[in-house]
Write an enzyme that holds these catalytic residues in place. Structure first.
Site, PDB file in Angstrom:
ATOM      1  N   GLY A 194      10.666  -0.747   2.288  1.00 28.48           N
ATOM      2  CA  GLY A 194      10.473  -0.890   0.856  1.00 28.48           C
ATOM      3  C   GLY A 194       9.074  -1.173   0.575  1.00 28.48           C
ATOM      4  N   SER A 243       9.766   3.385   5.710  1.00 31.38           N
ATOM      5  CA  SER A 243      10.818   2.751   6.676  1.00 31.38           C
ATOM      6  C   SER A 243      12.110   3.649   6.809  1.00 31.38           C
ATOM      7  CB  SER A 243      11.101   1.414   6.652  1.00 31.38           C
ATOM      8  OG  SER A 243      11.627   1.158   5.331  1.00 31.38           O
ATOM      9  N   ASP A 254       7.813  11.607   3.106  1.00 35.11           N
ATOM     10  CA  ASP A 254       8.200  10.576   4.065  1.00 35.11           C
ATOM     11  C   ASP A 254       9.120  11.309   5.161  1.00 35.11           C
ATOM     12  OD1 ASP A 254       7.427   9.254   2.223  1.00 35.11           O
ATOM     13  OD2 ASP A 254       8.691   7.710   2.431  1.00 35.11           O
ATOM     14  N   PRO A 277       7.802  -2.369   7.958  1.00 35.03           N
ATOM     15  CA  PRO A 277       8.316  -3.225   6.754  1.00 35.03           C
ATOM     16  C   PRO A 277       9.062  -2.385   5.894  1.00 35.03           C
ATOM     17  CG  PRO A 277       6.063  -3.673   6.856  1.00 35.03           C
ATOM     18  CD  PRO A 277       6.257  -2.488   8.049  1.00 35.03           C
TER      19      PRO A 277
END
Ligand code: PMV
Length: 330
Positions: free
Chosen positions: A115, A120, A165, A113
């Site tokens: 945000g 992502s 991330d 998904p």
């Protein structure tokens, strides 16, 4: 044609505190973005097709100029951000291969998904750089790839991105990030993650600014951020000792402190409580907060089932720790 995939991530511990130099432990999860690229020698344009949970299928042809914005039926900032990431990733691959006059067809398929605190964009950037550089005959080491992906996020997010991330997505597994110092944690047991998603998203910039304001106003808010750092250090030790009960307890504590810092939301708290009542080992929000996802640890099906029946939980899924980072796909 070359395809690569890269995983999304959850924060096991330490979001927000990582902004102030404390360590954080993001973990890669078995939810991936797959990117296929094909070099085109006839022109230098970039053609992107995305099939995504949120961007419900769009195709754009984009020359990299803002005035040449794609004509698609999704919010402009989302398209601009998405195109910024992909354009940046392709530029990194061209730079690594030392070529300039080439175009690309890029197809993105993502199960992550957008945000929602699951990394992502980092997964798409990491997979795109890997696929495009291999398409151009260059094999990048994962740490180099992580750094190039970070440069892209840093630029698109106006210098606000942390390395968490991109490093996690490139390397896989559980990682420890503190400032520019990133490493993979060794001997980590499998982590049976369950994710609950409220269908929403939080404004990372606003949430980070809110924590900063609290820290400036109250010494105890400053202490709260330091306490999160202590949780992370304890959590790392529990993780390396394979003590999942302790990891869960520390996740609960971490959620309480994030909540005290004002970054939770009713939907996130409701999902966290549903997980706790289903006897999860622990549960907390993941990422910036305000909306998006929670992550729980549960070896059984109970939390997954409970979340599926929780009002406000739009999607619940199991996703174990992914020990693979970026990898080539057939
Ligand atoms: O929501 P995410 O996955 O982008 O995570 C944000 C994490 C913060 O610590 C709040 C900000 C940051 O850049 O580290």
């Amino acid at each position: 044609m070359t395809t690569s995939s890269a995983p999304g991530k959850v924060y096991l511990f330490g979001e927000h505190a990582v902004v102030y130099g404390e360590p954080a432990v993001p973990c890669a999860i078995e939810r991936r973005a797959r990117v296929t690229v094909e070099a085109r020698h006839t022109d230098e344009r970039l053609r992107v097709q995305a099939n995504d949970l949120t961007l419900d299928g769009f195709t754009v042809t984009w020359g990299g100029e803002t005035e040449d914005r794609p004509d698609v039926d999704v919010p402009t900032p989302l398209v601009e951000a998405a195109m910024g990431y992909i354009d940046g990733a392709i530029e990194q691959a061209k730079d690594a291969a030392e070529v300039s006059d080439i175009g690309f067809d890029v197809t993105i398929e993502s199960d992550i998904p957008l945000g929602a605190g699951l990394g992502s964009s980092a997964a798409v950037v990491v997979a795109t750089i890997d696929a495009a550089s291999r398409e151009l005959g260059v094999d990048l080491d994962s740490e180099v790839l992580a750094d190039r992906a970070y440069q892209v996020e840093h630029e698109v997010q106006d210098g606000e991105a942390s390395r968490a991330d991109t490093f996690c997505s490139a390397m896989g597994g559980a990682v420890r990030v503190q400032g520019d110092d990133c490493r993979r944690l060794r001997d980590v047991p499998n982590l049976p993650f369950v994710v609950g998603y409220d269908g929403g998203t939080g404004d990372t910039g606003e949430l980070v600014a809110g924590v900063r304001a609290l820290k400036e106003e109250y010494e105890f808010a400053d202490d709260t951020v330091e306490a999160i750092g202590d949780i992370v250090r304890n959590g790392e030790a529990a993780l390396e000792a394979g003590n999942l009960e302790e990891v869960g307890r520390l996740m609960d504590f971490n959620h309480g402190l994030l909540s005290a810092l004002g970054v939770s939301a009713r939907s996130l708290d409701t999902m966290v409580w549903a997980a706790r009542e289903a006897d999860a080992l622990g549960a907390k929000l993941t990422g910036a907060g305000g909306g998006g996802c929670i992550v729980a640890l549960d070896r059984t099906e109970q939390t997954h089932t409970a979340l599926e029946y929780t009002p406000g939980c739009e999607e619940a899924f199991r996703a174990d720790l992914d020990t693979d980072g970026v990898r080539p796909e057939e």
